[in-house]
Design a protein around this motif. Structure first.
Motif, PDB file in Angstrom:
ATOM      1  N   CYS A 179       0.833  -1.207   0.000  1.00 22.03           N
ATOM      2  CA  CYS A 179       0.000   0.000   0.000  1.00 22.03           C
ATOM      3  C   CYS A 179       0.866   1.255   0.000  1.00 22.03           C
ATOM      4  O   CYS A 179       1.729   1.397   0.871  1.00 22.03           O
ATOM      5  CB  CYS A 179      -0.880   0.038   1.251  1.00 22.03           C
ATOM      6  N   PRO A 180       0.612   2.204  -0.910  1.00 19.57           N
ATOM      7  CA  PRO A 180       1.191   3.530  -0.743  1.00 19.57           C
ATOM      8  C   PRO A 180       0.690   4.145   0.564  1.00 19.57           C
ATOM      9  O   PRO A 180      -0.397   3.803   1.041  1.00 19.57           O
ATOM     10  CB  PRO A 180       0.659   4.314  -1.945  1.00 19.57           C
ATOM     11  N   VAL A 181       1.492   5.052   1.117  1.00 11.40           N
ATOM     12  CA  VAL A 181       1.163   5.637   2.418  1.00 11.40           C
ATOM     13  C   VAL A 181       1.197   7.154   2.326  1.00 11.40           C
ATOM     14  O   VAL A 181       2.144   7.721   1.769  1.00 11.40           O
ATOM     15  CB  VAL A 181       2.152   5.146   3.496  1.00 11.40           C
ATOM     16  N   VAL A 182       0.162   7.779   2.858  1.00  8.45           N
ATOM     17  CA  VAL A 182       0.160   9.229   3.057  1.00  8.45           C
ATOM     18  C   VAL A 182       0.131   9.461   4.558  1.00  8.45           C
ATOM     19  O   VAL A 182      -0.835   9.100   5.229  1.00  8.45           O
ATOM     20  CB  VAL A 182      -1.058   9.903   2.402  1.00  8.45           C
ATOM     21  N   VAL A 183       1.222  10.035   5.074  1.00  2.59           N
ATOM     22  CA  VAL A 183       1.313  10.275   6.515  1.00  2.59           C
ATOM     23  C   VAL A 183       0.861  11.695   6.831  1.00  2.59           C
ATOM     24  O   VAL A 183       1.266  12.641   6.159  1.00  2.59           O
ATOM     25  CB  VAL A 183       2.754  10.073   7.025  1.00  2.59           C
ATOM     26  N   LYS A 184       0.008  11.800   7.839  1.00  2.10           N
ATOM     27  CA  LYS A 184      -0.213  13.110   8.469  1.00  2.10           C
ATOM     28  C   LYS A 184       0.720  13.139   9.676  1.00  2.10           C
ATOM     29  O   LYS A 184       0.505  12.403  10.655  1.00  2.10           O
ATOM     30  CB  LYS A 184      -1.691  13.218   8.887  1.00  2.10           C
ATOM     31  N   GLY A 185       1.783  13.944   9.579  1.00  2.23           N
ATOM     32  CA  GLY A 185       2.770  13.998  10.650  1.00  2.23           C
ATOM     33  C   GLY A 185       2.188  14.621  11.912  1.00  2.23           C
ATOM     34  O   GLY A 185       1.322  15.498  11.851  1.00  2.23           O
ATOM     35  N   HIS A 186       2.695  14.153  13.049  1.00  5.26           N
ATOM     36  CA  HIS A 186       2.231  14.729  14.312  1.00  5.26           C
ATOM     37  C   HIS A 186       2.895  16.085  14.520  1.00  5.26           C
ATOM     38  O   HIS A 186       4.097  16.237  14.309  1.00  5.26           O
ATOM     39  CB  HIS A 186       2.563  13.797  15.478  1.00  5.26           C
ATOM     40  N   ASN A 187       2.079  17.050  14.952  1.00  5.78           N
ATOM     41  CA  ASN A 187       2.592  18.412  15.090  1.00  5.78           C
ATOM     42  C   ASN A 187       3.617  18.561  16.210  1.00  5.78           C
ATOM     43  O   ASN A 187       4.310  19.577  16.277  1.00  5.78           O
ATOM     44  CB  ASN A 187       1.432  19.390  15.318  1.00  5.78           C
ATOM     45  N   ALA A 188       3.716  17.562  17.062  1.00  4.00           N
ATOM     46  CA  ALA A 188       4.706  17.660  18.141  1.00  4.00           C
ATOM     47  C   ALA A 188       6.123  17.448  17.632  1.00  4.00           C
ATOM     48  O   ALA A 188       7.066  17.917  18.254  1.00  4.00           O
ATOM     49  CB  ALA A 188       4.387  16.640  19.234  1.00  4.00           C
ATOM     50  N   HIS A 189       6.288  16.729  16.529  1.00  2.00           N
ATOM     51  CA  HIS A 189       7.666  16.460  16.065  1.00  2.00           C
ATOM     52  C   HIS A 189       7.785  16.554  14.534  1.00  2.00           C
ATOM     53  O   HIS A 189       8.160  15.591  13.875  1.00  2.00           O
ATOM     54  CB  HIS A 189       8.170  15.112  16.585  1.00  2.00           C
ATOM     55  N   PRO A 190       7.510  17.750  13.993  1.00  5.78           N
ATOM     56  CA  PRO A 190       7.573  17.894  12.534  1.00  5.78           C
ATOM     57  C   PRO A 190       8.986  17.735  11.976  1.00  5.78           C
ATOM     58  O   PRO A 190       9.156  17.211  10.861  1.00  5.78           O
ATOM     59  CB  PRO A 190       7.032  19.309  12.291  1.00  5.78           C
ATOM     60  N   GLY A 191       9.982  18.173  12.714  1.00  2.32           N
ATOM     61  CA  GLY A 191      11.346  18.060  12.207  1.00  2.32           C
ATOM     62  C   GLY A 191      11.782  16.605  12.126  1.00  2.32           C
ATOM     63  O   GLY A 191      12.343  16.158  11.117  1.00  2.32           O
ATOM     64  N   THR A 192      11.507  15.848  13.179  1.00  2.00           N
ATOM     65  CA  THR A 192      11.783  14.412  13.164  1.00  2.00           C
ATOM     66  C   THR A 192      11.036  13.766  12.005  1.00  2.00           C
ATOM     67  O   THR A 192      11.585  12.919  11.288  1.00  2.00           O
ATOM     68  CB  THR A 192      11.331  13.806  14.507  1.00  2.00           C
TER      69      THR A 192
END
Lengths: 526, 526
Positions: A179-192
């Motif tokens: 499956c292709p993946v679209v991640v919604k990153g967590h706002n607590a660690h955008p740089g990571t």
């Protein structure tokens, strides 16, 4: 590798224009650069269009190509080097050793799924050969395999910025399934998130895969997550987070014209049953062990031991005294975000203020921002049964001891618990009969039952279940940790009398892939 | 065995007092005795309480005891003798040969699940042995098995009064998994339902199982079904029927405090792709074969071929002419119920009245009540794409030929179809390249892809998939026919460091049950 503050939409790096996302170092309260521009419906549209365009090609990559991709992602994460650890420390307040361990877990998980892909049992190939001479009707040739569901939306969790985030278990198992993946990153660690996202993107390119196999979005508020789950090209959702967040995504998914599965890991208080003989034999050691589990990682584990049950008496008092002593000396620990810290304080204040609850101990005082003082409370079985609010998870190092008049009351409380990720038994041989009576209840309530350990620490292996009945998860039929997690993103398809040249390789005569296959009901490597 | 008009609530026979349910012989329009008293919330409460009380014991029956139960149910159904066939004929309008065949299928299905239970792979036992010497942290002993979800609500379907009803595939697979079953009988065939229900109940008693393993309820309106799905002791739902009915149950299940899985098999128009070389080679035979499939069982199959796609030209015209000839001579057939007949007539009238649709042929005129005249329509790809109503299932012997200008248009229509149970390819070797381009689309759209056959006729075997993306079913990750159906009612549980004496037998050292188990990731019979 540089952090830019951009989203990664396939091969494109894109700065969003809807609001700003910015990490905070919870240990200092300082805002961290860069500022991330938030995305919205337009970015969701582009990422999903690319994921959809990539799906048919990605899902038919050969097993070895899929293996190479997963291993390339693992290596690319390692190749980021110390910058990843340093950034994750700043964004999470978690210590270096923990994050280095978590990186090892993340990389190990990707490599384990590479092994799973290569072994191929996940395809679950089945062949029922034709029976042209059968009466009254001949049987057709029927062959089954599992194929991936489609593009998956993954929501990164705050508490494992590596292992349950951009390249965490959801992403690894979705990739493994094809499956292709679209991640919604967590706002607590955008740089990571960006660092890991760029590593994945490099692996996608290096492996010659379509760019839409992976995208990483950021955004403020709930709009972008809602749009992502509502997008018709998304076919499943992986989420680890709060009950409220999980329920909201479940509702969006159920209201789509085409409802889709949501795998939300949400809420668990992980009961620990302190059986009489165990308390008699080692109450003090149990008290110390409990506090070590409770305060690990500032209590920010899904499997944190949030309630304990024991039968009233001197041995339980010894346990409580030992726990009080240990907890009273525990240092305050920085929590992941100011919001999580505030929610923890609110939860502890509410528990402390409940007339039915006694505060047994608090940890050492805070000496910096966003630090949490551990908390240990007690109540009675009667009071616990009378107030369902006492079952609500307080995310962090807070736990409630439930004093039961007898074994029957312990069973009654167990039966009244909501679904859990884990249930723990502290027991000796003399407790076996009482435990045997509890186990059927615990099997109905939890995904993992453990004896004489603590629930924190979830092994990534073949037999692990990190899941459980609602509200521990939205779907008890699966696990989000361990190799069975791949099944969440698969569905069966069968082929009847399809010409050999059109069959997928996994179902060819002669078993060219060397798979375990079920032929006429018999498992083997034909 | 006598038919009494009672519900079967565990061992109790009970006449309901909320409204009346009475079967109608659709061939004559005559009401059939006895009158069934409908049940309501009180009956749901009692059946669910019994099912819940039975669950822990039933789920831990040994494999051989479960096998014996499934085989006893099969034998008890046979032991009803001809009375079952006679009653089912009267209640369904279906002919003797069909119902005798369906009984064989029902009994065969129960016996196949008995084999599945005995073989034991459904337990999916996994063992990751302890690694006490591992550094930096030892690994615990972790063992996984699958256990049943809990009591299952099964809704009998009208169109298979035996094979998809009281003792049909949902019930057989739920029993095999270890789930008690509460059936809401279909009001079209209460007598057939009661006869089969009494056979199951006798098998429950003969096998020494708790009475709550099986109950059979009747009721008017939707209240009883809603109450059943909403009951907190019900943990999964099996349903075969209309899209509206399935959607309603999905909504009730999603709104529960604890949402549960719904396996609803709802709606499919089962596209048939008439590839150019196949049309060139055998247009006339295809036309006749199509009409035979379309009119079988008065068209009342979930896999009835509701649309056909072909490329405009003389070969397609030959196909249409052959189908028109065959269909024009097809006799009108009695449908299952007056309601289904009325809905069929409405659907046909709507299609015939659509400006974009041409009526190519109707079957022979009716000569009795509730008979349906087969119907064959045509339209263009452009018109089909412009009006989503043309995708709606007309349950019965009606089908729509979609004339496509070229292969690309066929692909476009395929891509715009909703989820389907089946997709059929009529093809020759010269069509392989064009089919290869279609297959990825069809895999995303359907649960079963078949070549050079017709979709009616669903083999009960290991490799069958009778399922598919929404709205064909509510959950594409499963099948309601074939042995994989057992998985719908299972969930994984793992045990960490549990003392040997407390482990379930399937996970004991030495593999006493002789199961296929995955030990440290390697499948074998250790």
């Amino acid at each position: 590798m540089t952090i830019t503050g951009e989203m990664l939409i396939g091969a494109e790096s894109h700065r969003g224009g809807q609001g700003e996302v910015r990490a905070v170092d919870p240990a200092s309260g300082a805002a961290l650069d860069p500022v991330y521009g938030g995305g919205g419906a337009a970015e969701v549209e582009r990422a999903c269009a690319l994921a959809w365009a990539a799906f048919d090609a990605f899902r038919e990559t050969g097993l070895e190509q899929r293996v190479a991709f997963l291993e390339a992602v693992a290596q690319a994460i390692l190749d980021i080097g110390d910058a990843l650890i340093v950034r994750a420390m700043a964004e999470s307040g978690l210590p270096r050793a923990r994050l280095e361990g978590e990186r090892g877990r993340t990389v190990g998980q990707l490599r384990l799924f590479a092994q799973v892909v290569r072994e191929g049992s996940w395809i679950e190939a089945r062949i029922d050969p034709a029976m042209p001479g059968r009466t009254p009707l001949p049987r057709a040739d029927i062959r089954q395999r599992h194929i991936p569901l489609g593009p998956v939306a993954v929501f990164g969790a705050s508490n494992f910025p590596l292992a349950f985030s951009v390249a965490g278990g959801d992403t690894a198992s979705a990739f493994a399934a094809g499956c292709p993946v679209v991640v919604k990153g967590h706002n607590a660690h955008p740089g990571t998130s960006e660092l890991v996202g760029r590593a994945i993107r490099a692996a996608v390119a290096d492996c010659g895969l379509p760019e839409g196999v992976f995208s990483l979005l950021f955004g403020t508020g709930t709009e972008i997550g809602t749009a992502l789950v509502a997008d018709p090209r998304i076919k499943a959702v992986g989420f680890t987070g709060s009950r409220r967040g999980g329920l909201a995504l479940m509702e969006v998914a159920a209201r789509r014209p085409e409802p889709i599965p949501v795998y939300a890991e949400m809420s668990s208080i992980n009961p620990v049953f302190l059986m009489p003989a165990a308390l008699a034999a080692r109450a003090e050691a149990l008290g110390a062990g409990f506090v070590a589990s409770l305060t690990m990682g500032a209590g920010q584990f899904c499997t944190n031991p949030g309630i304990l049950l024991g039968i009233e008496g001197p041995d339980l008092d010894r346990f409580a005294a030992a726990a009080v002593a240990a907890l009273g000396g525990s240092t305050a620990a920085t929590m992941l975000t100011p919001g999580i810290h505030a929610a923890y304080d609110d939860g502890v204040t509410a528990l402390a203020g409940s007339g039915a609850v006694t505060t047994l101990a608090r940890g050492l005082a805070c000496n910096g921002p966003n630090q949490a003082q551990a908390a240990f409370f007690s109540t009675t079985a009667e009071a616990f049964l009378a107030d369902t609010r006492l079952q609500e998870e307080v995310f962090g190092a807070a736990s409630l001891l439930i004093r039961c008049p007898d074994a029957a009351a312990m069973g009654t409380v167990a039966e009244r618990l909501e679904g859990q990720l884990t249930a723990t038994l502290q027991m000796e041989a003399a407790d076996e009969a009482a435990v045997a009576a509890l186990i059927p209840v615990l099997e109905r309530k939890a995904g993992r039952i453990l004896a004489n350990g603590w629930p924190t620490g979830v092994e990534v292996c073949h037999a692990m279940v990190h899941g459980g009945p609602f509200p521990a998860t939205s779907d008890s039929r699966s696990t989000s940790v361990g190799t069975l997690a791949i099944r969440r993103f698969l569905r069966p398809v069968c082929y009847q009398d399809l010409p050999a040249g059109l069959l997928p390789e996994a179902l060819h005569d002669g078993n060219p892939l060397g798979l375990w296959r079920r032929v006429d009901g018999t498992l083997g490597r034909d």
